[in-house]
Design a protein around this motif. Structure first.
Motif, PDB file in Angstrom:
ATOM      1  N   GLN A  12       1.006  -1.234  -0.108  1.00  0.00           N
ATOM      2  CA  GLN A  12       0.002  -0.064   0.103  1.00  0.00           C
ATOM      3  C   GLN A  12       0.985   1.274   0.008  1.00  0.00           C
ATOM      4  N   TYR A  13       0.503   2.416  -0.200  1.00  0.00           N
ATOM      5  CA  TYR A  13       1.019   3.736   0.497  1.00  0.00           C
ATOM      6  C   TYR A  13      -0.115   4.427   1.260  1.00  0.00           C
ATOM      7  N   ASP A  14       0.240   5.427   1.967  1.00  0.00           N
ATOM      8  CA  ASP A  14      -0.734   6.217   2.886  1.00  0.00           C
ATOM      9  C   ASP A  14      -1.638   6.899   1.996  1.00  0.00           C
ATOM     10  N   ILE A  15      -1.211   7.471   1.137  1.00  0.00           N
ATOM     11  CA  ILE A  15      -2.213   8.204   0.625  1.00  0.00           C
ATOM     12  C   ILE A  15      -3.064   7.614  -0.783  1.00  0.00           C
ATOM     13  N   SER A  16      -2.953   6.482  -0.679  1.00  0.00           N
ATOM     14  CA  SER A  16      -3.892   5.384  -1.576  1.00  0.00           C
ATOM     15  C   SER A  16      -5.286   5.387  -1.155  1.00  0.00           C
ATOM     16  N   PRO A  17      -6.465   5.974  -1.709  1.00  0.00           N
ATOM     17  CA  PRO A  17      -7.627   5.951  -1.545  1.00  0.00           C
ATOM     18  C   PRO A  17      -8.329   4.419  -1.265  1.00  0.00           C
ATOM     19  N   PHE A  18      -7.823   3.530  -2.320  1.00  0.00           N
ATOM     20  CA  PHE A  18      -8.275   2.269  -2.281  1.00  0.00           C
ATOM     21  C   PHE A  18      -7.441   1.488  -1.122  1.00  0.00           C
ATOM     22  N   SER A  19      -6.578   1.704  -0.911  1.00  0.00           N
ATOM     23  CA  SER A  19      -5.749   1.236   0.545  1.00  0.00           C
ATOM     24  C   SER A  19      -6.786   1.537   1.666  1.00  0.00           C
ATOM     25  N   PRO A  43       8.832   2.517 -11.377  1.00  0.00           N
ATOM     26  CA  PRO A  43       8.666   1.051 -11.329  1.00  0.00           C
ATOM     27  C   PRO A  43       8.278   0.758  -9.873  1.00  0.00           C
ATOM     28  N   LYS A  44       7.848  -0.520  -9.725  1.00  0.00           N
ATOM     29  CA  LYS A  44       7.348  -1.093  -8.507  1.00  0.00           C
ATOM     30  C   LYS A  44       8.039  -2.713  -8.515  1.00  0.00           C
ATOM     31  N   PRO A  45       9.352  -2.813  -8.743  1.00  0.00           N
ATOM     32  CA  PRO A  45       9.817  -4.055  -8.930  1.00  0.00           C
ATOM     33  C   PRO A  45       9.455  -5.145  -7.968  1.00  0.00           C
ATOM     34  N   TYR A  54       0.799  -6.710 -12.450  1.00  0.00           N
ATOM     35  CA  TYR A  54      -0.327  -6.020 -11.809  1.00  0.00           C
ATOM     36  C   TYR A  54       0.374  -5.011 -10.863  1.00  0.00           C
ATOM     37  N   ARG A  55      -0.079  -3.801 -11.206  1.00  0.00           N
ATOM     38  CA  ARG A  55       0.654  -2.614 -10.701  1.00  0.00           C
ATOM     39  C   ARG A  55      -0.093  -1.626  -9.694  1.00  0.00           C
ATOM     40  N   LYS A  56      -1.435  -2.100  -9.552  1.00  0.00           N
ATOM     41  CA  LYS A  56      -2.123  -1.019  -8.969  1.00  0.00           C
ATOM     42  C   LYS A  56      -2.107  -1.458  -7.463  1.00  0.00           C
ATOM     43  N   ILE A  57      -2.413  -0.469  -6.424  1.00  0.00           N
ATOM     44  CA  ILE A  57      -2.285  -0.645  -5.324  1.00  0.00           C
ATOM     45  C   ILE A  57      -3.799  -0.539  -4.770  1.00  0.00           C
ATOM     46  N   PRO A  58      -4.204  -1.339  -3.651  1.00  0.00           N
ATOM     47  CA  PRO A  58      -3.359  -2.047  -2.661  1.00  0.00           C
ATOM     48  C   PRO A  58      -3.510  -3.592  -3.439  1.00  0.00           C
ATOM     49  N   CYS A  68      -5.147  -9.504  -5.894  1.00  0.00           N
ATOM     50  CA  CYS A  68      -5.087  -8.067  -6.281  1.00  0.00           C
ATOM     51  C   CYS A  68      -6.423  -7.575  -6.703  1.00  0.00           C
ATOM     52  N   ASP A  69      -6.507  -6.290  -6.044  1.00  0.00           N
ATOM     53  CA  ASP A  69      -8.063  -5.705  -6.149  1.00  0.00           C
ATOM     54  C   ASP A  69      -8.678  -5.634  -4.758  1.00  0.00           C
ATOM     55  N   THR A  70      -9.126  -4.474  -4.494  1.00  0.00           N
ATOM     56  CA  THR A  70      -9.849  -4.459  -3.218  1.00  0.00           C
ATOM     57  C   THR A  70     -10.981  -5.444  -3.103  1.00  0.00           C
ATOM     58  N   GLN A  71     -11.717  -5.793  -4.194  1.00  0.00           N
ATOM     59  CA  GLN A  71     -12.929  -6.682  -4.200  1.00  0.00           C
ATOM     60  C   GLN A  71     -12.478  -8.053  -3.583  1.00  0.00           C
ATOM     61  N   ASP A 129       3.223   9.280 -15.124  1.00  0.00           N
ATOM     62  CA  ASP A 129       2.803   7.974 -14.746  1.00  0.00           C
ATOM     63  C   ASP A 129       1.412   7.631 -14.924  1.00  0.00           C
ATOM     64  N   ARG A 130       0.650   8.329 -14.664  1.00  0.00           N
ATOM     65  CA  ARG A 130      -0.803   8.252 -14.649  1.00  0.00           C
ATOM     66  C   ARG A 130      -1.183   8.226 -15.891  1.00  0.00           C
ATOM     67  N   GLU A 131      -0.538   8.865 -17.178  1.00  0.00           N
ATOM     68  CA  GLU A 131      -1.148   8.986 -18.334  1.00  0.00           C
ATOM     69  C   GLU A 131      -0.734   7.434 -18.877  1.00  0.00           C
ATOM     70  N   LYS A 132       0.167   6.855 -18.546  1.00  0.00           N
ATOM     71  CA  LYS A 132       0.540   5.568 -18.864  1.00  0.00           C
ATOM     72  C   LYS A 132      -0.480   4.476 -18.309  1.00  0.00           C
ATOM     73  N   LEU A 133      -0.829   4.694 -17.276  1.00  0.00           N
ATOM     74  CA  LEU A 133      -1.821   3.708 -16.528  1.00  0.00           C
ATOM     75  C   LEU A 133      -3.252   3.810 -17.082  1.00  0.00           C
ATOM     76  N   MET A 134      -3.577   4.890 -17.466  1.00  0.00           N
ATOM     77  CA  MET A 134      -4.943   5.514 -17.884  1.00  0.00           C
ATOM     78  C   MET A 134      -4.997   5.157 -19.481  1.00  0.00           C
ATOM     79  N   ASP A 266     -10.857  -2.003 -16.965  1.00  0.00           N
ATOM     80  CA  ASP A 266     -10.982  -0.433 -16.992  1.00  0.00           C
ATOM     81  C   ASP A 266      -9.654   0.160 -17.045  1.00  0.00           C
ATOM     82  N   TYR A 267      -8.774   0.222 -16.286  1.00  0.00           N
ATOM     83  CA  TYR A 267      -7.461   0.811 -16.438  1.00  0.00           C
ATOM     84  C   TYR A 267      -6.361   0.240 -15.790  1.00  0.00           C
ATOM     85  N   GLY A 268      -5.073   0.182 -16.118  1.00  0.00           N
ATOM     86  CA  GLY A 268      -3.953  -0.632 -15.512  1.00  0.00           C
ATOM     87  C   GLY A 268      -4.359  -1.973 -16.039  1.00  0.00           C
TER      88      GLY A 268
HETATM   89  N1  LIG Z   1     -10.134  -1.705  -8.805  1.00  0.00           N
HETATM   90  C1  LIG Z   1      -8.947  -1.366  -8.041  1.00  0.00           C
HETATM   91  C2  LIG Z   1      -8.316  -0.194  -8.198  1.00  0.00           C
HETATM   92  C3  LIG Z   1      -7.200   0.387  -7.456  1.00  0.00           C
HETATM   93  C4  LIG Z   1      -6.460   1.529  -7.827  1.00  0.00           C
HETATM   94  O1  LIG Z   1      -6.943   2.155  -8.868  1.00  0.00           O
HETATM   95  N2  LIG Z   1      -5.412   2.021  -7.042  1.00  0.00           N
HETATM   96  C5  LIG Z   1      -4.905   3.102  -7.450  1.00  0.00           C
HETATM   97  C6  LIG Z   1      -4.163   3.940  -6.082  1.00  0.00           C
HETATM   98  S1  LIG Z   1      -5.464   3.991  -4.741  1.00  0.00           S
HETATM   99  C7  LIG Z   1      -3.662   2.907  -8.180  1.00  0.00           C
HETATM  100  O2  LIG Z   1      -3.266   1.740  -8.295  1.00  0.00           O
HETATM  101  N3  LIG Z   1      -3.219   3.753  -9.045  1.00  0.00           N
HETATM  102  C8  LIG Z   1      -1.975   3.608  -9.676  1.00  0.00           C
HETATM  103  C9  LIG Z   1      -0.614   3.419  -8.639  1.00  0.00           C
HETATM  104  O3  LIG Z   1      -0.774   3.626  -7.519  1.00  0.00           O
HETATM  105  O4  LIG Z   1       0.440   2.972  -9.384  1.00  0.00           O
HETATM  106  C10 LIG Z   1      -9.185  -1.901  -6.470  1.00  0.00           C
HETATM  107  O5  LIG Z   1     -10.218  -2.127  -6.212  1.00  0.00           O
HETATM  108  O6  LIG Z   1      -8.162  -2.147  -5.956  1.00  0.00           O
END
Ligand SMILES: N[C@@H](CCC(=O)N[C@@H](CS)C(=O)NCC(=O)O)C(=O)O
Length: 311
Positions: A12-19, A43-45, A54-58, A68-71, A129-134, A266-268
């Motif tokens: 995770q990271y602290d300012i991650s809303p999904f975390s 990078p997140k090696p 899979y690079r998304k957090i958390p 992978c994924d909050t669900q 970074d977010r341009e690449k992600l989205m 969706d993205y990522g």
């Molecule tokens: N559907 C995913 C969405 C996760 C998501 O979009 N997380 C954001 C951070 S809160 C993210 O990964 N952003 C790109 C990154 O951190 O590299 C879930 O529920 O976990």
């Protein structure tokens, strides 16, 4: 190491809303967990050694199982730690469905209001970074221009929450916090962390502000810290507990042993390759190997993800 094989390692990271969504669930369930802090941009090696790309957090790791994924993280927490339950009354099915509203429509409104009304939050590296992600340009001017419309959308959705809380109940489904609360709350926390303009909109809803306080009082459970390399060592030293299970209703005839790719819809959308171990209407688990972590099983939800046989 043995004492860590069943520990919850939370990438995770602290300012991650999904975390934040999951941290509140840890609080509801009173769990002890280990925060493994990850970078905000690539990078997140260490993370991708576990997930296969899979690079998304958390991401949650328990031994050599990687969620992978909050669900799927919430589903696994509910399975391993059923009490107190996240399902507090009549919401066992719809609670999940509500997540697609809060994680997509409400989240997009929150993001648009944050980026459209707050300067200086995103630096050059973050935007790239977010341009690449989205897969589309990060256009600050466009976001500013769109902010009034998204503010309107945000307000309408906050008003739903305010009405739901209209009888002065403490939480969305009654007197106990559960999946509805964790799904909705993190979006408001995200706005509060960054965007005074969005915060002012939330402040117009008195039932919502009282509810935010009730959620904050729950806390995040018992948080400990763990290094990224230590988390990888734990994966390497342990074996997945996921059993091979055939899925008789699998709509595309996929079965254990098949080589598949899994990707978010969706993205990522980076596809993750592996051998199918088990699947169900809500879950797919694939086995993969990485020199740093050995054999791991990576788990994804089905809603919001595609599973395709590798050609
Ligand atoms: N559907 C995913 C969405 C996760 C998501 O979009 N997380 C954001 C951070 S809160 C993210 O990964 N952003 C790109 C990154 O951190 O590299 C879930 O529920 O976990």
């Amino acid at each position: 190491m043995t004492d860590m094989q069943n520990a919850i390692l939370f990438h995770q990271y602290d300012i991650s809303p999904f975390s934040e969504k999951v941290r509140v669930a840890f609080g509801i369930k009173g769990l002890t967990w280990h925060a493994v802090d990850q970078p905000v941009i690539m990078p997140k090696p260490e993370l991708t050694a576990l997930t296969g790309g899979y690079r998304k957090i958390p991401v949650m790791q328990i031994g050599a199982d990687v969620y992978c994924d909050t669900q799927i993280i919430l589903r696994e927490l509910e399975k391993r730690y059923p009490t107190p339950s996240l399902f507090v009354g009549g919401d066992r099915g719809l609670g999940w469905g509500m997540g697609l509203w809060t994680d997509r429509v409400l989240f997009q409104a929150a993001v648009a209001v944050i980026f459209g009304t707050t300067d200086g939050f995103a630096d050059e590296a973050f935007m790239k970074d977010r341009e690449k992600l989205m897969g589309r340009p990060f256009n600050a001017d466009e976001m500013k221009a769109g902010a009034p419309m998204l503010m309107e959308q945000l307000r309408a959705q906050l008003d739903w929450l305010n009405e739901q809380l209209g009888d002065k109940r403490a939480f969305l489904m009654g007197d106990k916090a559960g999946i509805a609360d964790v799904n909705a709350y993190y979006n408001l926390a995200f706005i509060r962390w960054i965007a005074p303009v969005g915060s002012a909109v939330i402040d117009t809803f008195s039932n919502v502000t009282a509810w935010e306080k009730n959620i904050q009082d729950i806390g995040h459970g018992d948080r400990k810290e763990l290094g990224r390399e230590e988390a990888l060592d734990i994966a390497k030293a342990t074996t997945s507990t996921e059993a091979q299970v055939a899925d008789p209703g699998e709509p595309n005839g996929l079965k254990p042993g098949d080589q598949v790719h899994v990707m978010a819809d969706d993205y990522g959308r980076d596809p993750i390759a592996g051998e199918l171990v088990s699947s169900s209407p809500q879950h797919v688990a694939i086995k993969r190997n990485d020199p740093r972590v050995g054999d791991v099983v990576v788990h994804f939800p089905r809603a919001g993800f595609f599973v395709m046989k590798t050609a």
